[in-house]
Scaffold this motif. Structure first.
Motif, PDB file in Angstrom:
ATOM      1  N   ILE A 104      -0.433 -47.258  55.695  1.00  0.00           N
ATOM      2  CA  ILE A 104       0.348 -48.284  55.036  1.00  0.00           C
ATOM      3  C   ILE A 104       0.723 -49.378  56.030  1.00  0.00           C
ATOM      4  O   ILE A 104       0.736 -49.157  57.241  1.00  0.00           O
ATOM      5  CB  ILE A 104       1.633 -47.718  54.372  1.00  0.00           C
ATOM      6  CG1 ILE A 104       2.323 -46.714  55.309  1.00  0.00           C
ATOM      7  CG2 ILE A 104       1.363 -47.146  53.017  1.00  0.00           C
ATOM      8  CD1 ILE A 104       3.580 -46.106  54.749  1.00  0.00           C
ATOM      9  N   ALA A 105       1.035 -50.562  55.482  1.00  0.00           N
ATOM     10  CA  ALA A 105       1.507 -51.687  56.290  1.00  0.00           C
ATOM     11  C   ALA A 105       2.336 -52.585  55.389  1.00  0.00           C
ATOM     12  O   ALA A 105       2.194 -52.561  54.159  1.00  0.00           O
ATOM     13  CB  ALA A 105       0.336 -52.465  56.886  1.00  0.00           C
ATOM     14  N   THR A 106       3.227 -53.378  55.979  1.00  0.00           N
ATOM     15  CA  THR A 106       4.044 -54.312  55.225  1.00  0.00           C
ATOM     16  C   THR A 106       3.791 -55.737  55.717  1.00  0.00           C
ATOM     17  O   THR A 106       3.295 -55.945  56.825  1.00  0.00           O
ATOM     18  CB  THR A 106       5.542 -53.998  55.372  1.00  0.00           C
ATOM     19  OG1 THR A 106       5.913 -54.080  56.754  1.00  0.00           O
ATOM     20  CG2 THR A 106       5.851 -52.597  54.855  1.00  0.00           C
ATOM     21  N   ASP A 157     -17.385 -43.499  51.851  1.00  0.00           N
ATOM     22  CA  ASP A 157     -16.642 -44.408  52.724  1.00  0.00           C
ATOM     23  C   ASP A 157     -15.177 -43.984  52.743  1.00  0.00           C
ATOM     24  O   ASP A 157     -14.597 -43.675  51.712  1.00  0.00           O
ATOM     25  CB  ASP A 157     -16.762 -45.841  52.226  1.00  0.00           C
ATOM     26  CG  ASP A 157     -18.203 -46.210  51.918  1.00  0.00           C
ATOM     27  OD1 ASP A 157     -18.995 -46.348  52.860  1.00  0.00           O
ATOM     28  OD2 ASP A 157     -18.542 -46.321  50.715  1.00  0.00           O
ATOM     29  N   ASP A 158     -14.580 -44.007  53.935  1.00  0.00           N
ATOM     30  CA  ASP A 158     -13.242 -43.446  54.122  1.00  0.00           C
ATOM     31  C   ASP A 158     -12.386 -44.424  54.919  1.00  0.00           C
ATOM     32  O   ASP A 158     -12.713 -44.757  56.052  1.00  0.00           O
ATOM     33  CB  ASP A 158     -13.374 -42.110  54.869  1.00  0.00           C
ATOM     34  CG  ASP A 158     -12.046 -41.416  55.083  1.00  0.00           C
ATOM     35  OD1 ASP A 158     -11.069 -41.769  54.404  1.00  0.00           O
ATOM     36  OD2 ASP A 158     -11.985 -40.513  55.930  1.00  0.00           O
ATOM     37  N   ALA A 159     -11.291 -44.914  54.328  1.00  0.00           N
ATOM     38  CA  ALA A 159     -10.358 -45.796  55.039  1.00  0.00           C
ATOM     39  C   ALA A 159      -9.364 -44.956  55.825  1.00  0.00           C
ATOM     40  O   ALA A 159      -8.855 -43.954  55.325  1.00  0.00           O
ATOM     41  CB  ALA A 159      -9.629 -46.687  54.052  1.00  0.00           C
ATOM     42  N   LYS A 160      -9.047 -45.401  57.051  1.00  0.00           N
ATOM     43  CA  LYS A 160      -8.178 -44.606  57.922  1.00  0.00           C
ATOM     44  C   LYS A 160      -7.035 -45.396  58.547  1.00  0.00           C
ATOM     45  O   LYS A 160      -6.055 -44.806  58.995  1.00  0.00           O
ATOM     46  CB  LYS A 160      -9.013 -43.963  59.039  1.00  0.00           C
ATOM     47  CG  LYS A 160     -10.037 -42.965  58.523  1.00  0.00           C
ATOM     48  CD  LYS A 160     -10.788 -42.315  59.670  1.00  0.00           C
ATOM     49  CE  LYS A 160     -11.752 -41.261  59.150  1.00  0.00           C
ATOM     50  NZ  LYS A 160     -12.488 -40.572  60.240  1.00  0.00           N
ATOM     51  N   ALA A 161      -7.155 -46.724  58.621  1.00  0.00           N
ATOM     52  CA  ALA A 161      -6.130 -47.528  59.288  1.00  0.00           C
ATOM     53  C   ALA A 161      -5.964 -48.851  58.571  1.00  0.00           C
ATOM     54  O   ALA A 161      -6.890 -49.352  57.915  1.00  0.00           O
ATOM     55  CB  ALA A 161      -6.508 -47.761  60.749  1.00  0.00           C
ATOM     56  N   LEU A 162      -4.765 -49.450  58.711  1.00  0.00           N
ATOM     57  CA  LEU A 162      -4.420 -50.647  57.958  1.00  0.00           C
ATOM     58  C   LEU A 162      -3.434 -51.478  58.764  1.00  0.00           C
ATOM     59  O   LEU A 162      -2.535 -50.933  59.420  1.00  0.00           O
ATOM     60  CB  LEU A 162      -3.796 -50.244  56.613  1.00  0.00           C
ATOM     61  CG  LEU A 162      -3.280 -51.324  55.678  1.00  0.00           C
ATOM     62  CD1 LEU A 162      -4.419 -52.214  55.193  1.00  0.00           C
ATOM     63  CD2 LEU A 162      -2.595 -50.678  54.469  1.00  0.00           C
ATOM     64  N   ALA A 163      -3.584 -52.800  58.710  1.00  0.00           N
ATOM     65  CA  ALA A 163      -2.642 -53.700  59.378  1.00  0.00           C
ATOM     66  C   ALA A 163      -2.587 -55.020  58.626  1.00  0.00           C
ATOM     67  O   ALA A 163      -3.555 -55.415  57.969  1.00  0.00           O
ATOM     68  CB  ALA A 163      -3.061 -53.941  60.829  1.00  0.00           C
ATOM     69  N   VAL A 164      -1.432 -55.698  58.713  1.00  0.00           N
ATOM     70  CA  VAL A 164      -1.242 -57.023  58.126  1.00  0.00           C
ATOM     71  C   VAL A 164      -0.682 -57.927  59.212  1.00  0.00           C
ATOM     72  O   VAL A 164       0.306 -57.571  59.877  1.00  0.00           O
ATOM     73  CB  VAL A 164      -0.278 -56.985  56.926  1.00  0.00           C
ATOM     74  CG1 VAL A 164      -0.097 -58.376  56.335  1.00  0.00           C
ATOM     75  CG2 VAL A 164      -0.779 -56.017  55.858  1.00  0.00           C
ATOM     76  N   ASP A 165      -1.293 -59.105  59.418  1.00  0.00           N
ATOM     77  CA  ASP A 165      -0.798 -59.995  60.467  1.00  0.00           C
ATOM     78  C   ASP A 165       0.259 -60.952  59.932  1.00  0.00           C
ATOM     79  O   ASP A 165       0.620 -60.919  58.753  1.00  0.00           O
ATOM     80  CB  ASP A 165      -1.957 -60.728  61.152  1.00  0.00           C
ATOM     81  CG  ASP A 165      -2.668 -61.736  60.245  1.00  0.00           C
ATOM     82  OD1 ASP A 165      -2.086 -62.148  59.220  1.00  0.00           O
ATOM     83  OD2 ASP A 165      -3.798 -62.137  60.584  1.00  0.00           O
ATOM     84  N   ALA A 166       0.773 -61.814  60.801  1.00  0.00           N
ATOM     85  CA  ALA A 166       1.873 -62.708  60.443  1.00  0.00           C
ATOM     86  C   ALA A 166       1.482 -63.729  59.384  1.00  0.00           C
ATOM     87  O   ALA A 166       2.343 -64.268  58.689  1.00  0.00           O
ATOM     88  CB  ALA A 166       2.370 -63.430  61.698  1.00  0.00           C
ATOM     89  N   SER A 167       0.189 -63.981  59.234  1.00  0.00           N
ATOM     90  CA  SER A 167      -0.290 -64.924  58.223  1.00  0.00           C
ATOM     91  C   SER A 167      -0.629 -64.252  56.901  1.00  0.00           C
ATOM     92  O   SER A 167      -1.077 -64.913  55.964  1.00  0.00           O
ATOM     93  CB  SER A 167      -1.523 -65.671  58.750  1.00  0.00           C
ATOM     94  OG  SER A 167      -1.197 -66.411  59.921  1.00  0.00           O
ATOM     95  N   TYR A 210       1.367 -52.376  51.540  1.00  0.00           N
ATOM     96  CA  TYR A 210      -0.044 -52.132  51.258  1.00  0.00           C
ATOM     97  C   TYR A 210      -0.376 -50.692  51.643  1.00  0.00           C
ATOM     98  O   TYR A 210       0.136 -50.173  52.631  1.00  0.00           O
ATOM     99  CB  TYR A 210      -0.925 -53.082  52.070  1.00  0.00           C
ATOM    100  CG  TYR A 210      -0.612 -54.542  51.846  1.00  0.00           C
ATOM    101  CD1 TYR A 210      -1.380 -55.320  50.994  1.00  0.00           C
ATOM    102  CD2 TYR A 210       0.473 -55.142  52.497  1.00  0.00           C
ATOM    103  CE1 TYR A 210      -1.088 -56.659  50.787  1.00  0.00           C
ATOM    104  CE2 TYR A 210       0.772 -56.483  52.298  1.00  0.00           C
ATOM    105  CZ  TYR A 210      -0.011 -57.234  51.436  1.00  0.00           C
ATOM    106  OH  TYR A 210       0.295 -58.557  51.237  1.00  0.00           O
ATOM    107  N   MET A 211      -1.257 -50.081  50.852  1.00  0.00           N
ATOM    108  CA  MET A 211      -1.695 -48.722  51.150  1.00  0.00           C
ATOM    109  C   MET A 211      -3.209 -48.653  51.011  1.00  0.00           C
ATOM    110  O   MET A 211      -3.793 -49.283  50.115  1.00  0.00           O
ATOM    111  CB  MET A 211      -1.038 -47.712  50.198  1.00  0.00           C
ATOM    112  CG  MET A 211      -1.475 -46.270  50.434  1.00  0.00           C
ATOM    113  SD  MET A 211      -0.484 -45.033  49.524  1.00  0.00           S
ATOM    114  CE  MET A 211      -0.911 -45.435  47.817  1.00  0.00           C
ATOM    115  N   THR A 212      -3.828 -47.893  51.897  1.00  0.00           N
ATOM    116  CA  THR A 212      -5.258 -47.662  51.819  1.00  0.00           C
ATOM    117  C   THR A 212      -5.532 -46.175  51.906  1.00  0.00           C
ATOM    118  O   THR A 212      -4.713 -45.394  52.386  1.00  0.00           O
ATOM    119  CB  THR A 212      -6.013 -48.427  52.927  1.00  0.00           C
ATOM    120  OG1 THR A 212      -7.417 -48.409  52.650  1.00  0.00           O
ATOM    121  CG2 THR A 212      -5.760 -47.817  54.295  1.00  0.00           C
ATOM    122  N   GLY A 213      -6.699 -45.782  51.430  1.00  0.00           N
ATOM    123  CA  GLY A 213      -7.077 -44.381  51.438  1.00  0.00           C
ATOM    124  C   GLY A 213      -8.467 -44.217  50.866  1.00  0.00           C
ATOM    125  O   GLY A 213      -9.269 -45.154  50.867  1.00  0.00           O
TER     126      GLY A 213
END
Length: 204
Positions: free
Chosen positions: A103-105, A162-172, A112-115
């Motif tokens: 997850i990321a905010t 396909d497998d999602a494992k990591a997530l990030a959101v930048d300042a933009s 946001y969540m991925t999986g």
């Protein structure tokens, strides 16, 4: 603090020395079956978000959540707590064989969540990048607002697993998802650093 190593240097001391901070709060989270926490983040307002995979059909989602009812074998879940450890809302996500990996905010309070999913019909929303599953198992990316209501969701994947494992959101507000793929197609874009998958092992 040097990298991930925290150390202390003190003058000669006679007596007990307590370095660990006081525990502010702690809680269990789960229902009647197996529950796995896979990711935790804190937003700008110090709200705490937890996601994972659950086999429990009660004590997970809150009333009025996006998805209150357990179905299938296992589901992803997403929960929000206040900075004092009070649960504010929690929801299942997916259709019965789905996991929450990361997850990321963002700066606006969205989460946001991925999986990974087997592609329950209706999980992805119209107009997003990929609205149907290409292989047996695809990654997904879903956005919720600060109240826990879904804004949109897309699958991401090729003709194989396909497998999602990591997530990030930048300042933009740009969103980055990383994971593992066995697919040769539909994964990379033209002009990318590595547009073609090679070899027999999955690309990451």
């Amino acid at each position: 603090l040097s990298g991930n190593e925290l150390s202390y240097e003190i003058a000669p001391y006679d007596g007990d020395l307590t370095i660990d901070p006081d525990l502010q709060w702690a809680t269990f989270y789960g229902g009647n079956n197996l529950d796995y926490c896979n990711s935790v983040v804190v937003d700008a307002s110090n709200n705490v978000y937890v996601c994972g995979t659950t086999y429990s059909y009660y004590n997970i989602a809150t009333a009025g959540a996006y998805s209150e009812v357990f179905m299938g074998s296992y589901r992803a879940f997403l929960a929000r707590f206040s900075s004092s450890g009070v649960r504010q809302w929690a929801t299942y996500y997916g259709g019965g064989a789905d996991g929450g990996a990361a997850i990321a905010t963002d700066n606006l309070g969205n989460v946001y969540m991925t999986g990974t999913t087997y592609g329950y019909p209706g999980m992805a929303t119209p107009g997003t990048h990929q609205t149907t599953v290409n292989g047996i198992v695809d990654a997904y990316l879903v956005k919720f607002n600060s109240s826990g209501q879904r804004q949109w969701c897309t699958y991401y994947g090729g003709e194989d697993n396909d497998d999602a494992k990591a997530l990030a959101v930048d300042a933009s507000g740009h969103i980055y998802v990383a994971g593992t793929t066995y697919s040769y197609y539909y994964m990379s874009t033209a002009g990318a650093h590595h547009p073609l998958r090679r070899g027999g092992e999955p690309g990451q």
